[in-house]
Design an enzyme around this catalytic site. Structure first.
Site, mmCIF file in Angstrom:
data_model
loop_
_atom_site.group_PDB
_atom_site.id
_atom_site.type_symbol
_atom_site.label_atom_id
_atom_site.label_comp_id
_atom_site.label_asym_id
_atom_site.label_seq_id
_atom_site.Cartn_x
_atom_site.Cartn_y
_atom_site.Cartn_z
ATOM 1 N N LYS A 139 -48.942 127.374 -25.174
ATOM 2 C CA LYS A 139 -49.640 127.992 -26.312
ATOM 3 C C LYS A 139 -50.703 128.992 -25.838
ATOM 4 C CE LYS A 139 -47.487 126.034 -29.797
ATOM 5 N NZ LYS A 139 -46.480 126.790 -30.540
ATOM 6 N N ASP A 161 -30.793 129.781 -30.450
ATOM 7 C CA ASP A 161 -31.850 129.227 -29.613
ATOM 8 C C ASP A 161 -32.740 130.397 -29.191
ATOM 9 O OD1 ASP A 161 -33.366 128.188 -27.437
ATOM 10 O OD2 ASP A 161 -31.818 126.665 -27.084
ATOM 11 N N SER A 195 -49.433 129.026 -33.228
ATOM 12 C CA SER A 195 -49.902 128.427 -31.973
ATOM 13 C C SER A 195 -50.499 127.043 -32.241
ATOM 14 C CB SER A 195 -50.897 129.385 -31.312
ATOM 15 O OG SER A 195 -51.241 128.931 -30.034
ATOM 16 N N ILE A 244 -51.622 118.698 -39.680
ATOM 17 C CA ILE A 244 -51.056 119.003 -41.000
ATOM 18 C C ILE A 244 -50.191 117.816 -41.452
ATOM 19 C CG2 ILE A 244 -49.571 120.596 -42.319
ATOM 20 C CD1 ILE A 244 -52.201 121.907 -41.334
ATOM 21 N N LYS A 262 -39.462 141.064 -28.834
ATOM 22 C CA LYS A 262 -38.629 142.165 -28.330
ATOM 23 C C LYS A 262 -37.499 142.504 -29.306
ATOM 24 C CE LYS A 262 -38.684 143.868 -24.501
ATOM 25 N NZ LYS A 262 -39.278 145.159 -24.077
ATOM 26 N N ILE A 293 -43.814 123.347 -41.326
ATOM 27 C CA ILE A 293 -44.848 124.369 -41.517
ATOM 28 C C ILE A 293 -44.224 125.740 -41.779
ATOM 29 C CG2 ILE A 293 -46.669 125.673 -40.313
ATOM 30 C CD1 ILE A 293 -47.652 123.061 -39.131
#
Ligand code: COA
Length: 317
Positions: free
Chosen positions: A193, A80, A175, A222, A140, A32
């Site tokens: 989520k 990561d 999400s 999807i 951040k 995606i």
């Protein structure tokens, strides 16, 4: 593999829409997110995609670059999202090599099917760390650049005219919809989520005054994604597709188009929202009653464990 344009973006958008823009995407080698980035690159953006797997991330970056002659797409592997310093290093490299960051897609996520009985404390924490902490770390590390871009691309508050420089200072969190009701074997993901959604809403109100927009895209089922393949083996898929409100599942193009909508002038006054792209799938009350062969509640009552899921270990806690 290079994709034909119609596979990853509709013909509704103007070529060059994102010229001179830079997108930073975590989880960018996934099905995606790579399509979202490919669409933005096709429309003029340069990009930096981040992933854990070095070879996969670098090769998907090269592949995305085929979407437009002259495109610069950097693939940074061995990052990561749970490790802030690694992410910060990737952001610094993106800004150094591409000149800034106008758009962020926080797409990295972890998922597997497991009942609460099977889900160790560490397994739950792992998904919380990847999804919630990973999204927060991404925010951040990139927010100084989003603020800078938002400043350059503000809609004029008196005339309400868009900036002649285009758009910038926008973040999308990828999400899901499964926590709107509840889904068996997905407790960890549902909780994570819900946290990601709350984060996006807070970003919208805290950074809105600086011109930053924050939204969520919640994809439904999807085609050709790891998530759907894991949930629905081939025979169950046919029945599932038939049961969908639109009689089909989604394509990666459906998600890319939603991304372009939110990042271009069409999305300038849209912030703090969730764009569910699922053909009304989650509104069907029957969707959560089974996962492929694992009928609800029979599978849970049988005491069996979900089998053949990548990454599974033997923890009893
Ligand atoms: N069922 C139950 N527990 C599972 C599990 C499963 N299918 N898969 C992983 N876990 C548990 C592990 O047993 C471990 O807990 P433990 O220490 O108590 O045994 C914990 O989760 C961490 O697993 P580990 O493999 O060490 O974590 P990781 O950080 O390397 O990878 C994931 C975590 C989620 C990325 C990995 O499980 C994975 O590869 N999932 C599939 C790929 C994926 O999620 N793609 C994203 C699509 S949205």
């Amino acid at each position: 593999m290079p994709l034909a344009k119609e596979e990853y973006i509709s013909d509704a958008w103007k070529e060059g829409l994102f010229n001179n823009k830079v997108v930073f995407c975590t989880g960018g080698a996934g099905t995606i997110c790579s399509a979202q980035v490919r669409a933005l690159v096709h429309l003029g953006a340069n990009a930096c995609i981040i992933g854990r797997n070095v070879e996969k991330t670098e090769s998907v970056a090269k592949d995305i670059a085929t979407a437009r002659p002259g495109a610069k797409v950097i693939g940074i592997g061995a990052v990561d999202v749970r490790k802030f310093e690694a992410l910060q290093g990737a952001v610094d490299r993106c800004v150094r090599e591409l000149g800034g960051i106008d758009f962020v897609i926080a797409g990295a996520a972890g998922n597997f099917l497991a009942s609460i009985n099977q889900l160790s404390v560490n397994a739950f924490k792992t998904v919380m760390d990847i999804d919630v902490m990973g999204s927060y770390n991404t925010l951040k590390a990139t927010i100084p650049h989003l603020k800078e871009s938002a400043q350059k691309h503000r809609v004029d508050s008196a005339s309400l005219k868009p900036s002649p420089l285009g758009t910038g200072g926008r973040i999308i969190f990828v999400s899901a919809t499964l926590h709107y009701r509840a889904a068996p074997f997905q407790t960890h993901v549902s909780v994570a989520k819900a946290g990601v959604d709350a984060l996006s809403h807070s970003v919208a109100i805290e950074f809105g005054p600086l011109g930053v927009t924050s939204n969520i895209i919640a994809p439904g089922p999807i085609a050709s994604t790891e998530g759907l393949d894991r949930l629905l083996p081939a025979p169950a898929m046919r029945e599932y597709i038939k049961s969908q409100p639109l009689g089909r599942i989604g394509s990666i193009r459906d998600i890319s188009d939603a991304t372009v909508y939110l990042f271009s002038n069409t999305g300038s006054y849209v912030s703090g929202q969730t764009l569910v792209v699922d053909g009304a799938s989650w509104r069907m009350s029957s969707q959560n009653t089974s996962s492929g062969q694992m009928g609800y509640p029979d599978f849970l009552l049988s005491g069996e464990a979900v089998q053949h899921v990548k990454g599974q270990k033997k923890s009893k806690i």
